[in-house]
Design a protein around this motif. Sequence first.
Motif, short mmCIF file in Angstrom:
data_model
loop_
_atom_site.label_atom_id
_atom_site.label_comp_id
_atom_site.label_asym_id
_atom_site.label_seq_id
_atom_site.Cartn_x
_atom_site.Cartn_y
_atom_site.Cartn_z
N ALA A 32 2.46 -6.96 -12.57
CA ALA A 32 1.60 -5.83 -12.18
C ALA A 32 0.16 -6.14 -12.55
CB ALA A 32 2.07 -4.55 -12.86
N GLU A 33 -0.03 -6.71 -13.74
CA GLU A 33 -1.39 -7.05 -14.17
C GLU A 33 -2.00 -8.13 -13.28
OE1 GLU A 33 -1.10 -7.20 -18.56
OE2 GLU A 33 -1.07 -5.03 -18.21
N ALA A 72 14.08 3.50 -8.57
CA ALA A 72 13.78 2.58 -7.47
C ALA A 72 13.04 3.31 -6.36
CB ALA A 72 15.08 1.97 -6.91
N ASP A 73 11.97 2.69 -5.84
CA ASP A 73 11.19 3.30 -4.75
C ASP A 73 11.72 2.86 -3.39
OD1 ASP A 73 8.93 4.58 -6.32
OD2 ASP A 73 8.94 2.55 -7.11
N MET A 116 4.22 -4.27 -5.61
CA MET A 116 5.63 -3.89 -5.62
C MET A 116 6.42 -5.03 -6.25
SD MET A 116 7.79 -2.74 -2.24
CE MET A 116 7.50 -1.00 -2.02
N LEU A 117 7.36 -4.67 -7.12
CA LEU A 117 8.15 -5.69 -7.81
C LEU A 117 9.57 -5.71 -7.27
CD1 LEU A 117 7.02 -5.16 -11.51
CD2 LEU A 117 5.88 -6.40 -9.65
N GLY A 118 10.13 -6.90 -7.21
CA GLY A 118 11.49 -7.06 -6.69
C GLY A 118 12.43 -7.61 -7.73
N PRO A 119 12.96 -6.73 -8.60
CA PRO A 119 13.94 -7.22 -9.58
C PRO A 119 15.21 -7.66 -8.84
CG PRO A 119 13.61 -4.83 -9.83
CD PRO A 119 12.72 -5.28 -8.72
N ALA A 137 5.14 -0.15 -7.51
CA ALA A 137 6.44 0.29 -6.98
C ALA A 137 7.55 -0.73 -7.26
CB ALA A 137 6.32 0.52 -5.47
N ILE A 138 8.78 -0.26 -7.16
CA ILE A 138 9.94 -1.13 -7.40
C ILE A 138 10.83 -1.17 -6.16
CG2 ILE A 138 12.00 -1.54 -8.80
CD1 ILE A 138 10.58 -0.16 -11.13
N LEU A 139 11.00 -2.37 -5.64
CA LEU A 139 11.95 -2.62 -4.56
C LEU A 139 13.18 -3.24 -5.22
CD1 LEU A 139 13.00 -3.16 -1.68
CD2 LEU A 139 11.50 -5.14 -1.56
#
Length: 314
Positions: free
Chosen positions: A147-148, A233-234, A153-156, A180-182
């Motif tokens: 994020a920094e 989760a978004d 958007m992050l994809g775990p 956001a989180i995908l």
Amino acid sequence: MRTTAALRRLVSETTLRPRQLILPMFVAEGADAPRPIASMPGVVQHTRDSLRKAAVEAVRAGVGGLMLFGIPAHRDATGSGGIDENGILNVALRDLRAELGDATVLMADTCLDEFTDHGHCGVLDENGAVDNDATLELYADMAVAQAEAGAHMLGPSGMMDGQVGVIRRALDEAGHTETAILAYSAKYASAFYGPFREAVDSQLKGDRKTYQQDPGNAREALREIELDVEEGADAIMIKPALPYLDILRQAADVSPVPVAAYNISGEYAMVEAAAANGWLDRERTILEVLTSIRRAGADMILTYWATEAAAWLD
Ligand code: PBG
């Protein structure tokens, strides 16, 4: 109703637009020229510079987002290169955010497998098994670092229990409330990831059957989705796409958030190999594959064909 192209167009139910496509991209630390990936003809491990150019080209073509994967020069047991702000993935995120700003949705793979010397998605315990909860702590740090570095958007993608909740909390505590989180919610232990192993020089010896889903199971996919949505989760993802279109349809019918599907490396390789042999009409096949994934319920599709297909759709 099928007699003319105009009639068929008038009654066509499924749309396929460039904005619905997300391009996964690979960037290799220390690369001085793009490196071809033999099992994925047309896809490369980018240098920082060629990544920037290909990203600009994708965005110009109207692609909806970019998903970045990093290939480090050195790996270790805890995948520290994935968290380090000077690690290749975070450096590349910063490059692309500087180049593109908010013109696209910049995403990152939040997973350790590209960075660990054993190739698993998490850290191992003394028996060599993936340690779920110890891994979550590293995902929290990785998420904040990404994020920094500028990810929207992050994809775990590691399929650790509780990963979405831990990442959401870590982001919020660090002030990244808008990242956001995908969630890769329903990710199957698939043989179709084969070419991806080459794409990221994966060190994995065994398989991921202890944390990714059994291909024969449908119910647990819906349960995983429900848990991820509860955890924040978004958007959610089904992966792979083609062998799991039934899961995609079931997910799309109940999901309260947007649904993505990942048209993965092995799906790409199958079509490319057959087309190279003259056994399939490449363009028609690709558009049929992507249309099918949309028809099955995907709002967005991660596909290595994103830039090329976007140009055809214009
Ligand atoms: C894990 C990850 C994988 C893929 C995306 N994220 C590999 C795996 O879980 O084994 C595969 C993508 C593809 O095959 O195209 N970081």
